[in-house]
Design a protein around this motif. Sequence first.
Motif, PDB file in Angstrom:
ATOM      1  N   PRO A 265       0.800  -1.238   0.000  1.00  0.00           N
ATOM      2  CA  PRO A 265       0.000   0.000   0.000  1.00  0.00           C
ATOM      3  C   PRO A 265       0.826   1.278   0.000  1.00  0.00           C
ATOM      4  CG  PRO A 265      -1.000  -1.616   1.456  1.00  0.00           C
ATOM      5  CD  PRO A 265       0.304  -2.206   1.007  1.00  0.00           C
ATOM      6  N   ARG A 266       1.891   1.336   0.807  1.00  0.00           N
ATOM      7  CA  ARG A 266       2.671   2.578   0.852  1.00  0.00           C
ATOM      8  C   ARG A 266       3.333   2.843  -0.494  1.00  0.00           C
ATOM      9  NH1 ARG A 266       7.849   4.110   4.789  1.00  0.00           N
ATOM     10  NH2 ARG A 266       8.636   5.768   3.442  1.00  0.00           N
ATOM     11  N   ALA A 267       3.860   1.805  -1.134  1.00  0.00           N
ATOM     12  CA  ALA A 267       4.506   1.983  -2.436  1.00  0.00           C
ATOM     13  C   ALA A 267       3.500   2.481  -3.473  1.00  0.00           C
ATOM     14  CB  ALA A 267       5.142   0.670  -2.885  1.00  0.00           C
ATOM     15  N   ILE A 268       2.295   1.913  -3.451  1.00  0.00           N
ATOM     16  CA  ILE A 268       1.245   2.342  -4.385  1.00  0.00           C
ATOM     17  C   ILE A 268       0.903   3.805  -4.162  1.00  0.00           C
ATOM     18  CG2 ILE A 268      -1.159   1.967  -5.089  1.00  0.00           C
ATOM     19  CD1 ILE A 268      -0.783  -0.965  -4.071  1.00  0.00           C
ATOM     20  N   ASP A 269       0.745   4.172  -2.899  1.00  0.00           N
ATOM     21  CA  ASP A 269       0.357   5.536  -2.558  1.00  0.00           C
ATOM     22  C   ASP A 269       1.433   6.540  -2.986  1.00  0.00           C
ATOM     23  OD1 ASP A 269      -1.794   7.021  -1.315  1.00  0.00           O
ATOM     24  OD2 ASP A 269      -0.363   7.562   0.247  1.00  0.00           O
ATOM     25  N   GLU A 270       2.684   6.251  -2.662  1.00  0.00           N
ATOM     26  CA  GLU A 270       3.765   7.169  -3.021  1.00  0.00           C
ATOM     27  C   GLU A 270       3.901   7.286  -4.535  1.00  0.00           C
ATOM     28  OE1 GLU A 270       7.488   6.346  -1.154  1.00  0.00           O
ATOM     29  OE2 GLU A 270       6.732   6.617   0.875  1.00  0.00           O
ATOM     30  N   TYR A 271       3.781   6.174  -5.232  1.00  0.00           N
ATOM     31  CA  TYR A 271       3.943   6.182  -6.684  1.00  0.00           C
ATOM     32  C   TYR A 271       2.895   7.073  -7.352  1.00  0.00           C
ATOM     33  CZ  TYR A 271       3.982   4.498 -11.506  1.00  0.00           C
ATOM     34  OH  TYR A 271       4.025   4.426 -12.874  1.00  0.00           O
ATOM     35  N   HIS A 272       1.637   6.924  -6.940  1.00  0.00           N
ATOM     36  CA  HIS A 272       0.566   7.673  -7.597  1.00  0.00           C
ATOM     37  C   HIS A 272       0.496   9.125  -7.123  1.00  0.00           C
ATOM     38  CE1 HIS A 272      -1.340   4.579 -10.056  1.00  0.00           C
ATOM     39  NE2 HIS A 272      -1.044   3.730  -9.106  1.00  0.00           N
ATOM     40  N   LYS A 273       0.965   9.407  -5.920  1.00  0.00           N
ATOM     41  CA  LYS A 273       0.924  10.787  -5.423  1.00  0.00           C
ATOM     42  C   LYS A 273       2.168  11.586  -5.793  1.00  0.00           C
ATOM     43  CE  LYS A 273      -2.113  10.320  -1.386  1.00  0.00           C
ATOM     44  NZ  LYS A 273      -2.163  10.343   0.103  1.00  0.00           N
ATOM     45  N   LYS A 274       3.334  10.905  -5.775  1.00  0.00           N
ATOM     46  CA  LYS A 274       4.606  11.617  -5.935  1.00  0.00           C
ATOM     47  C   LYS A 274       5.341  11.266  -7.224  1.00  0.00           C
ATOM     48  CE  LYS A 274       5.250  11.605  -0.902  1.00  0.00           C
ATOM     49  NZ  LYS A 274       6.126  11.161   0.214  1.00  0.00           N
ATOM     50  N   GLY A 275       4.867  10.230  -7.920  1.00  0.00           N
ATOM     51  CA  GLY A 275       5.543   9.834  -9.138  1.00  0.00           C
ATOM     52  C   GLY A 275       6.839   9.096  -8.903  1.00  0.00           C
ATOM     53  N   ALA A 276       7.063   8.651  -7.679  1.00  0.00           N
ATOM     54  CA  ALA A 276       8.273   7.900  -7.317  1.00  0.00           C
ATOM     55  C   ALA A 276       8.024   7.232  -5.974  1.00  0.00           C
ATOM     56  CB  ALA A 276       9.494   8.816  -7.251  1.00  0.00           C
TER      57      ALA A 276
END
Length: 518
Positions: A265-276
């Motif tokens: 979940p954290r990886a998904i969230d960071e990827y879609h919010k921050k692009g990385a």
Amino acid sequence: MTASSINPYSLLEPYNPWWSNPAWYKEDPLLQAFEESILNKEPRLYYHLRQRIHEGGKYGIITLRGPRRVGKTTLIKLLIKYLLVEREIYPKSIFYISLDYEGLEDVKLVNLLKVIASSGSFEKYVFLDEASMYPGWAQALKNLYDMNLVLRGKMKIIATGSHSMDLAEAASKLRGRQGNFAELFNVGGNLIHLPLRFPEVVEAIRGEIDRYFNERKLRTPELRFELLKKLASGEIPEIIQYIYDNYFQLLQTLFDDYLIHGGYPRAIDEYHKKGAISGEFYSDLAELLVKDSVKAGLNPDNLKRLLFALTEPKRLSNTVNFSKIDVIGLDEDARPKRRFGLGRYFEYLRTTWTFFFSNRELGESGSCEPNPEVDVKNYVLDPFIYYSLHSYLRNIPNPYDKSKDLLSDEGFKGQLVESVIASHLLLSQQLFERVPSVDYSRVLMYRKKPYNDKEKETDFILCIKKRGESHRFIIESKFRRTPTHVIPEEGKIVLTKDTLKTRNNMTYIPVPLFLLIF
């Protein structure tokens, strides 16, 4: 500390804020992070648990295992919020016990549970978080059950853990002692909480697809299994064609994203919010897997050596011979040693749901039986954990950039896709049928069979039992625009990059579309 001197309400107060604050969930950092996440949708396992957890007169023990950082504690907090807010359960009947809490160092778990059992005539919900961190937790629960305190104390106990080497021992100790509470759940009340599967991510971040799934009841096991059978019969179901015509481009983009962030979940969230995705999360996940191996009685340095070998790109989704893998361990005196109990390290990686080692199918007549005496196929069960381990063990400073670099190689991408397919197929038995247990080695295998005097491999043999009937599916991964070298075989499902068609009594279907069934 003796049982008579334990006051559970004072001892556990720091971890049970709902005893004094009805609005505790508005301040809980895990629930706040969940509310702010792009996912912001409970995993399917949450609904499975909430349907049954409050059923009156059902007491006993269930276990819930899954990798670190996958959201087990958040799942528990969501269940506690549900019990308090929607079911209006008495707050002091819910006990959250973090077994890595330093305040419990001088407290015997069995004594603490004995006091909780006798704390009142009400039903009690006891959440034992990170049981793997507490030696002897299964024995404590066995003793509690044998003293009849689980039933007499009206206890519903949920124990979580990050690996199942100790849960295998627990299953033996608790056999026949998990009560009628466990009977309410699939796989005998021994549940798995894993990184989110691709369809769960799609449902969480694309509301229009989620709504369509709801309208067509695509989440029901019966419908999904019927879709699988139709694909194997050479038929493209109407619902599959509709999703392909209306959503395929979107699904393709989401799947490419999934190959980067996986199901954490954290990886998904960071990827879609921050692009990385932050480098710290990659290293944190890898370090936890290595550090926790000590609790399983393993040498972390030996584990690193094995992981280095398994995360070589050439070994991903390829056959491995355990007896020939080039890993030199260390003995108790730090001297090189080739024989160091390698099998226990493979078992640790399997039971932490990090890797799966698929057996070859026995014989050539569709036995659905594993052959334990030949090479196994090495699958990593989530893209993100692969990048985490690959970068951590090689001191790569920017794992996120490295993941994109690896995926730019079409050969590696195809291998990673095959691992993603394996991770979804593995769960199919318990997704499609209510079963008391699952032997994963009998669910998913591969096959070698001679054609024209040459060995040709079938990627997946999927074996499922439903309502007493055995089903066997032949599945081939061909993640390329124009699938080639497909040996015709009636009933074969060929997983492609973007092709949906039927030919020679076989169904060709894009991987992202196929994975929605799971």
